[in-house]
Every structure is written in structure tokens, then in C-alpha cells.
Design a protein around this motif. Structure first.
Motif, PDB file in Angstrom:
ATOM      1  N   TYR A  12       1.007  -1.174   0.399  1.00 20.67           N
ATOM      2  CA  TYR A  12      -0.377  -0.197   0.497  1.00 20.67           C
ATOM      3  C   TYR A  12       0.825   0.994  -0.048  1.00 20.67           C
ATOM      4  N   GLY A  13       0.575   2.181  -0.669  1.00 25.87           N
ATOM      5  CA  GLY A  13       1.530   3.565  -0.779  1.00 25.87           C
ATOM      6  C   GLY A  13       0.693   4.362  -1.472  1.00 25.87           C
ATOM      7  N   PHE A  14       1.516   5.644  -1.818  1.00 29.17           N
ATOM      8  CA  PHE A  14       0.829   6.344  -1.427  1.00 29.17           C
ATOM      9  C   PHE A  14       1.513   7.710  -2.785  1.00 29.17           C
ATOM     10  N   HIS A  15       1.475   7.408  -4.272  1.00 33.44           N
ATOM     11  CA  HIS A  15       2.237   7.664  -4.823  1.00 33.44           C
ATOM     12  C   HIS A  15       1.098   8.363  -6.278  1.00 33.44           C
ATOM     13  N   GLY A  16       1.234   9.507  -7.370  1.00 33.25           N
ATOM     14  CA  GLY A  16       0.754   9.439  -8.050  1.00 33.25           C
ATOM     15  C   GLY A  16       0.425  11.103  -8.023  1.00 33.25           C
ATOM     16  N   TYR A  17      -0.001  11.950  -9.297  1.00 30.83           N
ATOM     17  CA  TYR A  17       0.449  12.837  -9.941  1.00 30.83           C
ATOM     18  C   TYR A  17      -0.960  13.544  -9.081  1.00 30.83           C
ATOM     19  N   TYR A  18      -1.955  13.084  -8.529  1.00 27.30           N
ATOM     20  CA  TYR A  18      -3.050  14.131  -8.009  1.00 27.30           C
ATOM     21  C   TYR A  18      -2.466  14.127  -6.578  1.00 27.30           C
ATOM     22  N   GLU A  19      -2.246  15.028  -5.701  1.00 23.23           N
ATOM     23  CA  GLU A  19      -2.680  15.391  -4.177  1.00 23.23           C
ATOM     24  C   GLU A  19      -3.572  14.560  -3.337  1.00 23.23           C
ATOM     25  N   TYR A  20      -4.130  13.998  -3.927  1.00 24.45           N
ATOM     26  CA  TYR A  20      -5.423  13.284  -3.553  1.00 24.45           C
ATOM     27  C   TYR A  20      -4.732  11.261  -3.145  1.00 24.45           C
ATOM     28  N   GLU A  21      -4.273  11.395  -4.348  1.00 23.88           N
ATOM     29  CA  GLU A  21      -3.170   9.915  -4.652  1.00 23.88           C
ATOM     30  C   GLU A  21      -2.545  10.145  -3.585  1.00 23.88           C
ATOM     31  N   ARG A  22      -1.470  10.874  -3.344  1.00 21.93           N
ATOM     32  CA  ARG A  22      -0.589  10.864  -2.573  1.00 21.93           C
ATOM     33  C   ARG A  22      -1.189  10.963  -1.332  1.00 21.93           C
ATOM     34  N   GLU A  23      -2.680  11.369  -0.921  1.00 22.45           N
ATOM     35  CA  GLU A  23      -3.029  11.279   0.656  1.00 22.45           C
ATOM     36  C   GLU A  23      -3.604   9.782   0.674  1.00 22.45           C
ATOM     37  N   GLN A  24      -4.690   9.499   0.036  1.00 23.78           N
ATOM     38  CA  GLN A  24      -5.297   8.485   0.193  1.00 23.78           C
ATOM     39  C   GLN A  24      -4.408   7.082   0.023  1.00 23.78           C
ATOM     40  N   GLY A  25      -3.774   7.226  -0.894  1.00 23.53           N
ATOM     41  CA  GLY A  25      -2.584   5.194  -1.076  1.00 23.53           C
ATOM     42  C   GLY A  25      -3.564   4.810  -1.769  1.00 23.53           C
ATOM     43  N   GLN A  26      -3.457   3.333  -2.582  1.00 26.70           N
ATOM     44  CA  GLN A  26      -3.894   2.629  -2.614  1.00 26.70           C
ATOM     45  C   GLN A  26      -2.380   1.757  -2.726  1.00 26.70           C
ATOM     46  N   LYS A  27      -3.285   0.308  -3.512  1.00 25.56           N
ATOM     47  CA  LYS A  27      -2.735  -0.953  -3.422  1.00 25.56           C
ATOM     48  C   LYS A  27      -1.733  -0.730  -4.860  1.00 25.56           C
ATOM     49  N   PHE A  28      -0.494  -1.005  -4.467  1.00 29.90           N
ATOM     50  CA  PHE A  28       0.669  -1.496  -6.312  1.00 29.90           C
ATOM     51  C   PHE A  28       1.320  -2.136  -5.493  1.00 29.90           C
TER      52      PHE A  28
END
Length: 119
Positions: A12-28
Motif C-alpha cells: 500500500y503506497g501513496f504515489h500519483g500525480y494528484y494530491e489525493y492519490e498521495r494522501e489516500q493511497g492505494q495498492k501497488f
């Protein structure tokens, strides 16, 4: 040279172009392939001459879960750089990241990015 791969690690990480992606996170999902400079491990049968899969896993987990990147390329590159810096007998590291939830309007399974770093 000898190669070793770890396939389909999930973190589970916090990576992405949009701020919400770096705040909410997801599975990678990550694959890492390590290539050594020679095949000494075949003769010595000593893990220090080859690839310590558990140690590689720990580094990938640490970077993926504890750092934040805007691009998947930067995540891949950072993992490769960290492994090459720690293990001087590695010749190359290829890291592939699969991101299933991307902010693209359309049907797709995932986005995949691969980076190969050389010593």
C-alpha cells in the motif's frame, strides 16, 4: 551473471500525480529483477555473492510504503538506485510497478511502468 526476480509483491503506497492519490493511497504491485555482475554465487553457494531475496523485498517494501512519488518512474528508479548502492555486485535492477486504480476515464486493468538502472 545470475538473475533473480520477485514477482507481484503488493504494498500500500501513496504515489500519483494528484494530491489525493498521495494522501489516500492505494495498492501497488511490483516486480523486481536483479542481475549480478558475474555468476560467482554458482561456485561459492554463498548468498552474499548472489541475491538475498528477503533483503531485496524489505528494501522494495520500505521505499514503496514510506516514500511518496508523483510518477511511477521515480518510484522504480529510486528502488533500483537503492539496491545498486547497497549491493556493489549487482549489475542492473529492473523494477516494474503496476497501478490498478488510475484517474483515467476509460476501462483498463492497470497502468505499468518499468525502469532499468545499471551500476
Amino acid at each position: 551473471m545470475a538473475t533473480a526476480s520477485i514477482k507481484n509483491m503488493m504494498f500500500y503506497g501513496f504515489h500519483g500525480y494528484y494530491e489525493y492519490e498521495r494522501e489516500q493511497g492505494q495498492k501497488f504491485y511490483l516486480d523486481v529483477t536483479v542481475e549480478t555482475k558475474d555468476d560467482t554465487v554458482c561456485d561459492t553457494d554463498d548468498i552474499k555473492d548472489g541475491v538475498d531475496i528477503a533483503a531485496v523485498y524489505d528494501i522494495v517494501k520500505d521505499v514503496t510504503e514510506n516514500k511518496r512519488f508523483t510518477t511511477l518512474s521515480a518510484l522504480c528508479g529510486h528502488i533500483g538506485d537503492k539496491l545498486l548502492k547497497k549491493y556493489s555486485h549487482y549489475a542492473a535492477v529492473t523494477t516494474t510497478v503496476l497501478k490498478p486504480n488510475v484517474p483515467i476515464s476509460g476501462s483498463l486493468d492497470y497502468v505499468e511502468v518499468s525502469v532499468t538502472r545499471h551500476a
